[in-house]
Design an enzyme around this catalytic site. Sequence first.
Site, PDB file in Angstrom:
ATOM      1  N   GLY A  59       0.898  -1.358  -0.202  1.00 28.64           N
ATOM      2  CA  GLY A  59       0.294  -0.184  -0.066  1.00 28.64           C
ATOM      3  C   GLY A  59       1.113   1.539  -0.298  1.00 28.64           C
ATOM      4  O   GLY A  59       0.698   2.345   1.588  1.00 28.64           O
ATOM      5  N   GLN A 102       0.916  -5.464  -3.036  1.00 28.55           N
ATOM      6  CA  GLN A 102       0.635  -4.684  -4.095  1.00 28.55           C
ATOM      7  C   GLN A 102       2.323  -4.074  -4.158  1.00 28.55           C
ATOM      8  O   GLN A 102       2.649  -3.969  -3.376  1.00 28.55           O
ATOM      9  CB  GLN A 102      -0.510  -3.270  -3.174  1.00 28.55           C
ATOM     10  CG  GLN A 102      -0.429  -2.697  -4.536  1.00 28.55           C
ATOM     11  CD  GLN A 102      -1.662  -1.745  -4.401  1.00 28.55           C
ATOM     12  OE1 GLN A 102      -0.709  -0.850  -3.620  1.00 28.55           O
ATOM     13  NE2 GLN A 102      -2.596  -1.887  -3.627  1.00 28.55           N
ATOM     14  N   HIS A 172      -0.496   6.320 -10.156  1.00 24.33           N
ATOM     15  CA  HIS A 172       0.972   5.806  -9.809  1.00 24.33           C
ATOM     16  C   HIS A 172       1.810   5.832 -11.228  1.00 24.33           C
ATOM     17  O   HIS A 172       1.091   6.177 -12.344  1.00 24.33           O
ATOM     18  CB  HIS A 172       1.758   4.973  -9.381  1.00 24.33           C
ATOM     19  CG  HIS A 172       1.459   5.225  -7.607  1.00 24.33           C
ATOM     20  ND1 HIS A 172       1.605   4.139  -6.575  1.00 24.33           N
ATOM     21  CD2 HIS A 172       0.398   5.970  -7.183  1.00 24.33           C
ATOM     22  CE1 HIS A 172       0.787   4.370  -5.401  1.00 24.33           C
ATOM     23  NE2 HIS A 172       0.319   5.805  -6.067  1.00 24.33           N
ATOM     24  N   ARG A 218      -4.605  -3.530 -10.024  1.00 27.50           N
ATOM     25  CA  ARG A 218      -5.833  -2.252  -9.470  1.00 27.50           C
ATOM     26  C   ARG A 218      -5.925  -1.299 -10.268  1.00 27.50           C
ATOM     27  O   ARG A 218      -5.296  -0.958 -10.402  1.00 27.50           O
ATOM     28  CB  ARG A 218      -5.660  -2.517  -8.534  1.00 27.50           C
ATOM     29  CG  ARG A 218      -6.488  -0.955  -7.406  1.00 27.50           C
ATOM     30  CD  ARG A 218      -5.356  -1.297  -5.936  1.00 27.50           C
ATOM     31  NE  ARG A 218      -7.134  -0.649  -5.249  1.00 27.50           N
ATOM     32  CZ  ARG A 218      -7.325  -0.047  -3.960  1.00 27.50           C
ATOM     33  NH1 ARG A 218      -5.712  -0.141  -3.432  1.00 27.50           N
ATOM     34  NH2 ARG A 218      -7.453  -0.389  -2.900  1.00 27.50           N
TER      35      ARG A 218
END
Length: 319
Positions: A59, A102, A172, A218
């Site tokens: 995260g 992640q 990102h 994601r």
Amino acid sequence: MVNDPLLTPYSLAGLQLRNRIVSTAHSSRYTSGGIPTERYRLYQEQKARGGIGLVTLGGSAVVGRDSAPAFGNITMYKDEVVAPLARITESCHDHGSGVMIQLTHMGRRTDDHTSDWLPTVSSASMREPAHRSYPKAAEPWDLDRIVSDFTSAAQRARAAGLDGIELEHYGHLLDAFASPWHLSKLSPEDRSLAAELPKRVIRAVKEVTGEDMVLGVRMAVDEARPDINAEALGLATRVIVSASVRNALDLRGAARGRADPSPARFFAPPDARSTPDRRQSAGRRNGGTGAAHGRASGHRRGGRRDDEPRRGSRIGIYP
């Protein structure tokens, strides 16, 4: 027994989960120098003891040195992360939970005057307001290095015994190489080269995960920008399909409202924040819950990038 679908077993790309309750990736800042601490292990173990189906670490866990940790991120570019991640995985497995991590490259959404003091990178050189960095436009050798960094990070995740990997594809670096708004800032030649990066990363990580680890993505599926047409959803879907990743999708629909573009502010202005009608609207747009987030609706309150929309947080994982 309560007849609740959330409490029924679920097979996520071959990973057998005891229920559909998922702790999604988020930062707890329980790291030291980018290495997960014993406190972080205990934090995740308590979720598993409580009966959660799937724990997602990170995260986000960053893959490269030019993706400086912005909020206590796990540094997956260090070999030293393998042992503590293995202990966390074992603890959660002992209590019956699956464990994923992640992975991301922060792109321009971090600082260039911290950690190793390396310049941030993105598809185009546009200032990021929250962290105030001016990224360099990634060159071909940067792209090759980033693909290699993702591969190495995935190998460390496998060595730690994790059940799967989730790639962060919104907000990102990877998103900046698929977003029509970002790509519109590039020349046609550079745009074609840039758009290949997400697919290269996905394919490279898939080589590591093989058939016995889950690979999820994601991603945002709508930029909700008046100056960009509605093809973002189709574009995002084509990225995944063409990269042959059908294991899991974690979809984030765009929400109304925008982050304050002022570098002095990080949070969205009051009129862009969550309201009941917006939560309900976001839920209707995104629909479906293969696996449910702890909060099935509502919006994140964090600000987003310069002149970009905030994202809804309705989550669905689909095999």
